[in-house]
Write a protein that holds these residues in place. Structure first.
Motif, PDB file in Angstrom:
ATOM      1  N   GLU A  14       1.475  15.595   6.894  1.00 22.97           N
ATOM      2  CA  GLU A  14       1.475  15.308   8.333  1.00 22.97           C
ATOM      3  C   GLU A  14       0.150  15.712   8.996  1.00 22.97           C
ATOM      4  OE1 GLU A  14       4.997  17.112   9.912  1.00 22.97           O
ATOM      5  OE2 GLU A  14       6.248  15.404   9.278  1.00 22.97           O
ATOM      6  N   LYS A  15      -0.416  16.827   8.552  1.00 22.73           N
ATOM      7  CA  LYS A  15      -1.690  17.277   9.112  1.00 22.73           C
ATOM      8  C   LYS A  15      -2.809  16.287   8.813  1.00 22.73           C
ATOM      9  CE  LYS A  15      -4.929  21.185   9.059  1.00 22.73           C
ATOM     10  NZ  LYS A  15      -5.231  22.517   8.463  1.00 22.73           N
ATOM     11  N   GLU A  16      -2.784  15.719   7.603  1.00 19.18           N
ATOM     12  CA  GLU A  16      -3.806  14.752   7.214  1.00 19.18           C
ATOM     13  C   GLU A  16      -3.577  13.382   7.862  1.00 19.18           C
ATOM     14  OE1 GLU A  16      -6.559  15.074   5.162  1.00 19.18           O
ATOM     15  OE2 GLU A  16      -6.174  17.241   5.312  1.00 19.18           O
ATOM     16  N   ASN A  17      -2.407  13.225   8.477  1.00 17.77           N
ATOM     17  CA  ASN A  17      -2.066  11.963   9.146  1.00 17.77           C
ATOM     18  C   ASN A  17      -2.197  10.773   8.193  1.00 17.77           C
ATOM     19  OD1 ASN A  17      -1.190  10.482  11.392  1.00 17.77           O
ATOM     20  ND2 ASN A  17      -3.283  10.026  12.046  1.00 17.77           N
ATOM     21  N   PHE A  18      -1.693  10.946   6.981  1.00 18.62           N
ATOM     22  CA  PHE A  18      -1.736   9.867   5.996  1.00 18.62           C
ATOM     23  C   PHE A  18      -0.932   8.661   6.475  1.00 18.62           C
ATOM     24  CE2 PHE A  18      -2.172  13.280   2.495  1.00 18.62           C
ATOM     25  CZ  PHE A  18      -3.553  13.159   2.490  1.00 18.62           C
ATOM     26  N   ASP A  19      -1.368   7.492   6.050  1.00 15.39           N
ATOM     27  CA  ASP A  19      -0.654   6.253   6.378  1.00 15.39           C
ATOM     28  C   ASP A  19       0.499   6.093   5.386  1.00 15.39           C
ATOM     29  OD1 ASP A  19       0.207   3.816   7.238  1.00 15.39           O
ATOM     30  OD2 ASP A  19      -1.697   2.763   6.929  1.00 15.39           O
ATOM     31  N   CYS A  20       1.518   6.939   5.580  1.00 15.59           N
ATOM     32  CA  CYS A  20       2.674   6.916   4.687  1.00 15.59           C
ATOM     33  C   CYS A  20       3.849   7.580   5.391  1.00 15.59           C
ATOM     34  CB  CYS A  20       2.376   7.642   3.378  1.00 15.59           C
ATOM     35  SG  CYS A  20       2.295   9.447   3.537  1.00 15.59           S
ATOM     36  N   CYS A  21       5.021   7.434   4.808  1.00 14.20           N
ATOM     37  CA  CYS A  21       6.177   8.200   5.277  1.00 14.20           C
ATOM     38  C   CYS A  21       6.685   9.050   4.110  1.00 14.20           C
ATOM     39  CB  CYS A  21       7.285   7.290   5.812  1.00 14.20           C
ATOM     40  SG  CYS A  21       8.091   6.242   4.582  1.00 14.20           S
ATOM     41  N   TRP A  22       7.069  10.298   4.393  1.00 12.59           N
ATOM     42  CA  TRP A  22       7.559  11.157   3.323  1.00 12.59           C
ATOM     43  C   TRP A  22       9.073  11.087   3.221  1.00 12.59           C
ATOM     44  CZ3 TRP A  22      11.017  14.669   5.056  1.00 12.59           C
ATOM     45  CH2 TRP A  22      10.900  15.164   6.358  1.00 12.59           C
ATOM     46  N   VAL A  63       3.760  21.052   1.327  1.00 11.48           N
ATOM     47  CA  VAL A  63       3.361  19.680   0.994  1.00 11.48           C
ATOM     48  C   VAL A  63       3.545  18.759   2.195  1.00 11.48           C
ATOM     49  CG1 VAL A  63       3.877  17.667  -0.438  1.00 11.48           C
ATOM     50  CG2 VAL A  63       3.856  19.953  -1.464  1.00 11.48           C
ATOM     51  N   ILE A  64       4.698  18.849   2.831  1.00  8.13           N
ATOM     52  CA  ILE A  64       4.970  17.969   3.974  1.00  8.13           C
ATOM     53  C   ILE A  64       4.059  18.303   5.149  1.00  8.13           C
ATOM     54  CG2 ILE A  64       6.698  17.384   5.734  1.00  8.13           C
ATOM     55  CD1 ILE A  64       8.788  17.500   3.495  1.00  8.13           C
ATOM     56  N   LEU A 110       8.745  11.924  -2.092  1.00  7.12           N
ATOM     57  CA  LEU A 110       8.205  10.577  -2.278  1.00  7.12           C
ATOM     58  C   LEU A 110       7.405  10.181  -1.051  1.00  7.12           C
ATOM     59  CD1 LEU A 110       8.096   7.654  -3.535  1.00  7.12           C
ATOM     60  CD2 LEU A 110      10.275   7.233  -2.342  1.00  7.12           C
ATOM     61  N   CYS A 111       6.196   9.692  -1.267  1.00  8.63           N
ATOM     62  CA  CYS A 111       5.387   9.126  -0.186  1.00  8.63           C
ATOM     63  C   CYS A 111       5.359   7.611  -0.350  1.00  8.63           C
ATOM     64  CB  CYS A 111       3.967   9.657  -0.221  1.00  8.63           C
ATOM     65  SG  CYS A 111       3.826  11.426   0.077  1.00  8.63           S
ATOM     66  N   ASP A 154      21.518  15.288  -4.447  1.00 10.41           N
ATOM     67  CA  ASP A 154      21.633  13.863  -4.126  1.00 10.41           C
ATOM     68  C   ASP A 154      21.413  13.616  -2.639  1.00 10.41           C
ATOM     69  OD1 ASP A 154      21.844  11.315  -5.128  1.00 10.41           O
ATOM     70  OD2 ASP A 154      24.026  11.214  -5.003  1.00 10.41           O
ATOM     71  N   ASN A 155      20.721  14.559  -1.982  1.00  9.13           N
ATOM     72  CA  ASN A 155      20.376  14.400  -0.571  1.00  9.13           C
ATOM     73  C   ASN A 155      19.020  13.721  -0.440  1.00  9.13           C
ATOM     74  OD1 ASN A 155      22.664  15.904   0.499  1.00  9.13           O
ATOM     75  ND2 ASN A 155      21.661  17.716  -0.347  1.00  9.13           N
ATOM     76  N   TRP A 156      18.933  12.753   0.463  1.00  8.31           N
ATOM     77  CA  TRP A 156      17.689  12.032   0.741  1.00  8.31           C
ATOM     78  C   TRP A 156      17.390  12.226   2.223  1.00  8.31           C
ATOM     79  CZ3 TRP A 156      17.415   5.935   0.668  1.00  8.31           C
ATOM     80  CH2 TRP A 156      16.120   5.521   1.053  1.00  8.31           C
ATOM     81  N   ILE A 157      16.343  12.965   2.520  1.00  5.87           N
ATOM     82  CA  ILE A 157      16.006  13.307   3.899  1.00  5.87           C
ATOM     83  C   ILE A 157      14.684  12.666   4.296  1.00  5.87           C
ATOM     84  CG2 ILE A 157      15.437  15.219   5.471  1.00  5.87           C
ATOM     85  CD1 ILE A 157      17.228  16.988   3.729  1.00  5.87           C
TER      86      ILE A 157
END
Length: 266
Positions: A97-105, A92-93, A152-153, A111-114
């Protein structure tokens, strides 16, 4: 009325636009507690994004995180857990990144948030809202057998629908839903807030038709559809207001308190 349990979304529902809980909402939760009616917070947030709300407002309750992938009781014990593996998360990630979406993943496991870039303003804004910090890393930062609760995007609002559509088409087996005009949640197959409500009611032997739920956005739809007393907040998108008849006041105008009073629950 024979109300047996109440579920509430967090952002745009339990909290007002300043991310605070209103006095009437606190009073309603207290009255439910006095009647031994469980109040359950259900959110796309992680546990560490929910517990500060409980601490700040001086109460404890069961919580459902990652839009249904993780259920914890009021003592923080795991009641239910689901997710997808690291291999799927990598795919998924890589696609994002390959699609260069205007978002951050954002990757959540336990309970880890990376995140890839802690300096991203979108990450900083989210940290300030949920009152917890992300860690810089990658999927490889997790153990090979890690269970991912969600990805989450956080998107450019003008691109959210387009990004959501492309992710859904590329990963049709995953649960993909827009939770805010800038946010897309990606979970394991079949995971929704509705599935979590049904699971908890089953475990506690509660008739879901005697459950109430409050929500304000698209990732709340399944939850509102399965309970006997669904309430959509006035601040919800107009599209959802066409689908649900029971609309309460907004999150800035004591919508939860007023609805519970109206149905005689408190």
């Amino acid at each position: 009325m024979d109300l047996e349990i109440v579920f509430s979304d967090v952002d745009g529902t339990l909290l007002n636009s300043e991310h605070k809980m209103l006095d009437g909402t606190k009073y309603a939760i207290q009255k439910l507690h006095e009647k031994d009616i469980p109040f359950v917070i259900i959110s796309a947030r992680s546990p560490s994004g929910i517990y500060p709300i409980l601490e700040e407002n001086g109460f404890s309750c069961p919580i459902i995180c990652y839009s249904g992938a993780l259920i914890l009781d009021e003592n923080k014990n795991t009641v239910y857990s689901s997710g997808f593996n690291r291999e799927i998360a990598e795919k998924v990630i890589s696609f994002i990144e390959k699609e260069n979406f205007d978002c951050c993943w954002n990757l959540y496991s336990g309970d880890n948030w990376i995140v890839k870039d802690k300096s991203d303003e979108r990450v900083i804004t989210e940290e300030n809202i949920v009152k917890t910090e992300a860690a810089r890393g990658s999927v490889e930062s997790l153990s090979i057998d890690a269970k991912i609760g969600k990805i989450l995007c956080i998107c450019n609002p003008e691109k959210t629908d387009e990004i959501e559509d492309k992710i859904k088409k590329s990963f049709p087996d995953l649960s993909v839903v827009k939770s805010f005009h800038t946010m897309i949640e990606i979970m394991a197959p079949g995971i929704t807030k509705g599935s979590a409500v049904l699971e908890l009611c089953r475990l506690w032997n509660i008739d879901v038709k005697r459950a109430a739920a409050f929500g304000d956005n698209f990732n709340d739809v399944e939850m509102l559809e399965v309970v006997g007393f669904p309430f959509l907040m006035e601040n919800a998108p107009d599209e959802l207001k066409q689908r649900f008849k029971t609309i309460t006041d907004s999150n800035n105008d004591e919508g939860i308190y007023k609805a519970l009073v109206k149905i005689g629950a408190i």
